[in-house]
Design a protein around this motif. Structure first.
Motif, PDB file in Angstrom:
ATOM      1  N   LEU A 108     -17.826  -0.276  -9.173  1.00 51.77           N
ATOM      2  CA  LEU A 108     -16.766   0.704  -9.435  1.00 51.77           C
ATOM      3  C   LEU A 108     -16.601   0.920 -10.933  1.00 51.77           C
ATOM      4  O   LEU A 108     -16.418   2.050 -11.389  1.00 51.77           O
ATOM      5  CB  LEU A 108     -15.451   0.237  -8.812  1.00 51.77           C
ATOM      6  CG  LEU A 108     -14.268   1.210  -8.905  1.00 51.77           C
ATOM      7  CD1 LEU A 108     -14.624   2.567  -8.328  1.00 51.77           C
ATOM      8  CD2 LEU A 108     -13.036   0.627  -8.208  1.00 51.77           C
TER       9      LEU A 108
ATOM     10  N   MET B  44     -16.457  -4.548  -7.662  1.00 45.80           N
ATOM     11  CA  MET B  44     -15.709  -4.197  -8.869  1.00 45.80           C
ATOM     12  C   MET B  44     -16.655  -3.779  -9.989  1.00 45.80           C
ATOM     13  O   MET B  44     -16.359  -2.828 -10.734  1.00 45.80           O
ATOM     14  CB  MET B  44     -14.831  -5.362  -9.308  1.00 45.80           C
ATOM     15  CG  MET B  44     -13.728  -5.695  -8.319  1.00 45.80           C
ATOM     16  SD  MET B  44     -12.737  -7.140  -8.796  1.00 45.80           S
ATOM     17  CE  MET B  44     -11.452  -6.360  -9.753  1.00 45.80           C
TER      18      MET B  44
ATOM     19  N   LEU C 222      -7.232  -1.746  -4.520  1.00 50.99           N
ATOM     20  CA  LEU C 222      -7.283  -0.676  -5.512  1.00 50.99           C
ATOM     21  C   LEU C 222      -5.881  -0.108  -5.728  1.00 50.99           C
ATOM     22  O   LEU C 222      -5.206   0.297  -4.777  1.00 50.99           O
ATOM     23  CB  LEU C 222      -8.236   0.426  -5.060  1.00 50.99           C
ATOM     24  CG  LEU C 222      -8.513   1.538  -6.071  1.00 50.99           C
ATOM     25  CD1 LEU C 222      -9.173   0.989  -7.331  1.00 50.99           C
ATOM     26  CD2 LEU C 222      -9.391   2.626  -5.442  1.00 50.99           C
TER      27      LEU C 222
ATOM     28  N   TYR D 189     -14.722   3.016  -3.700  1.00 46.58           N
ATOM     29  CA  TYR D 189     -14.132   1.749  -3.247  1.00 46.58           C
ATOM     30  C   TYR D 189     -14.239   1.617  -1.727  1.00 46.58           C
ATOM     31  O   TYR D 189     -14.653   0.574  -1.206  1.00 46.58           O
ATOM     32  CB  TYR D 189     -12.675   1.710  -3.700  1.00 46.58           C
ATOM     33  CG  TYR D 189     -11.809   0.657  -3.050  1.00 46.58           C
ATOM     34  CD1 TYR D 189     -11.919  -0.688  -3.395  1.00 46.58           C
ATOM     35  CD2 TYR D 189     -10.842   1.026  -2.099  1.00 46.58           C
ATOM     36  CE1 TYR D 189     -11.090  -1.650  -2.810  1.00 46.58           C
ATOM     37  CE2 TYR D 189     -10.017   0.079  -1.519  1.00 46.58           C
ATOM     38  CZ  TYR D 189     -10.150  -1.256  -1.871  1.00 46.58           C
ATOM     39  OH  TYR D 189      -9.336  -2.202  -1.298  1.00 46.58           O
ATOM     40  N   LYS D 190     -13.896   2.702  -1.010  1.00 46.41           N
ATOM     41  CA  LYS D 190     -13.921   2.658   0.445  1.00 46.41           C
ATOM     42  C   LYS D 190     -15.337   2.552   0.996  1.00 46.41           C
ATOM     43  O   LYS D 190     -15.546   2.118   2.138  1.00 46.41           O
ATOM     44  CB  LYS D 190     -13.229   3.901   1.016  1.00 46.41           C
ATOM     45  CG  LYS D 190     -11.701   3.851   0.905  1.00 46.41           C
ATOM     46  CD  LYS D 190     -11.060   5.150   1.356  1.00 46.41           C
ATOM     47  CE  LYS D 190     -11.165   5.347   2.851  1.00 46.41           C
ATOM     48  NZ  LYS D 190     -10.342   4.392   3.611  1.00 46.41           N
TER      49      LYS D 190
ATOM     50  N   TYR E 157      -7.836  -4.052  -8.862  1.00 41.35           N
ATOM     51  CA  TYR E 157      -8.467  -3.055  -9.737  1.00 41.35           C
ATOM     52  C   TYR E 157      -7.498  -1.875  -9.804  1.00 41.35           C
ATOM     53  O   TYR E 157      -7.134  -1.292  -8.780  1.00 41.35           O
ATOM     54  CB  TYR E 157      -9.816  -2.606  -9.158  1.00 41.35           C
ATOM     55  CG  TYR E 157     -10.699  -1.886 -10.157  1.00 41.35           C
ATOM     56  CD1 TYR E 157     -11.867  -2.476 -10.629  1.00 41.35           C
ATOM     57  CD2 TYR E 157     -10.375  -0.620 -10.629  1.00 41.35           C
ATOM     58  CE1 TYR E 157     -12.687  -1.819 -11.545  1.00 41.35           C
ATOM     59  CE2 TYR E 157     -11.179   0.032 -11.552  1.00 41.35           C
ATOM     60  CZ  TYR E 157     -12.331  -0.575 -12.001  1.00 41.35           C
ATOM     61  OH  TYR E 157     -13.139   0.075 -12.915  1.00 41.35           O
TER      62      TYR E 157
END
Length: 287
Positions: free
Chosen positions: A147, A144, A4, A138-139, A84
């Motif tokens: 997100l 993708m 990211l 994300y974590k 991303y």
């Protein structure tokens, strides 16, 4: 697996960037004949920067070139990972033409890899707000696609409002006319601006004096704020920390239990808005 990315125009604090494990693209600015790349406050002398502006210095900003984006992205792709990137508003800079050109070349070289980017359609801590919550997603292990869907829902609800002390800096950037600048500064008119759905800065209102302008910002939070118990409220200040602290305390008194982040405006954004700027970012029913 993917990495990211964010850019320094999201203005998240350097410790936050590190804690979230974000890959940082640093945006340039020039003071005098020396070029710098914003370090998210780690070693930045904010006071000197804004004192110099008040003394007549005119810092400049510039777009990254294609080569810079290649340098940021290619090592990730070369080791077999995807990218991303959550960007600041594409309406605010020509840097994304260079980014897209770099991505096109990288896709030819690494056809099996994915490179995605998402326009936050805001800047400074508005983009930081989107990036922060995107990074938490994300974590948590989001794909993708997940997100993408999350940010598509969050971005239209990210409100970025701000007020400037001096119209001179907006005039230099072409945001107000010369007559408006002179008359506005003489009368103490403070424009209240926000980022619209396309990521453009819009002058939504004017207030006579800074206190009335801050009252208007609070009123936008009162009218449009949503899920304030779930999302942070972010306040930014450009060398007007005492005023900003008073503003934050007034927010805490009215909105019980809110979590407020107060941060300085960095040099890249500060070069355009000028000293004395205060911004308010929050989750809203609509922008």
């Amino acid at each position: 697996m993917y990495q990211l990315f964010c850019d320094s125009n999201c203005e998240l604090w350097h410790t936050t960037v590190k804690e979230l494990g974000l890959n940082l693209i640093r945006m340039p600015y020039t003071v005098g004949d020396k070029e710098y790349f914003y370090d998210m406050g780690e070693n930045t002398d904010f006071k000197k920067f804004f004192d110099d502006m008040r003394g007549g210095a005119t810092p400049k900003t510039s777009a990254l070139n294609e080569f810079a984006y290649l340098e940021y992205f290619e090592p990730v792709l070369a080791r077999g990972e995807d990218i991303y990137y959550i960007t600041f508003s594409h309406k605010m800079s020509g840097t994304f033409d260079a980014m897209k050109s770099a991505i096109a070349k990288l896709k030819e070289k690494y056809p099996e890899r994915q490179i995605r980017y998402k326009d936050s359609k805001t800047i400074s801590l508005g983009s930081g707000f989107v990036t922060y919550y995107g990074a938490l997603k994300y974590k948590s292990g989001a794909t993708m696609d997940e997100l993408d869907a999350y940010l598509d829902e969050l971005i239209p609800h990210t409100a970025t409002y701000f007020v400037v002390e001096d119209l001179t800096y907006l005039y230099r950037g072409g945001r107000v006319s010369g007559v408006s600048k002179v008359v506005g500064n003489m009368l103490g008119i403070k424009p209240i601006l926000y980022f619209d759905e396309e990521g453009k800065i819009i002058n939504i209102a004017k207030a006579r004096g800074f206190k009335k302008a801050l009252a208007a910002l609070k009123d936008y939070l009162r009218q449009k704020g949503s899920e304030l118990d779930k999302y942070k409220i972010m306040v930014l200040q450009a060398d007007c920390e005492d005023v900003a602290k008073e503003f934050v305390e007034s927010l805490k008194q009215e909105f019980d239990g809110i979590d407020v982040v107060l941060q300085p405006v960095g040099p890249v954004i500060g070069a355009h808005c000028g000293p004395g700027t205060i911004g308010l970012i929050f989750h809203a029913t609509e922008r």
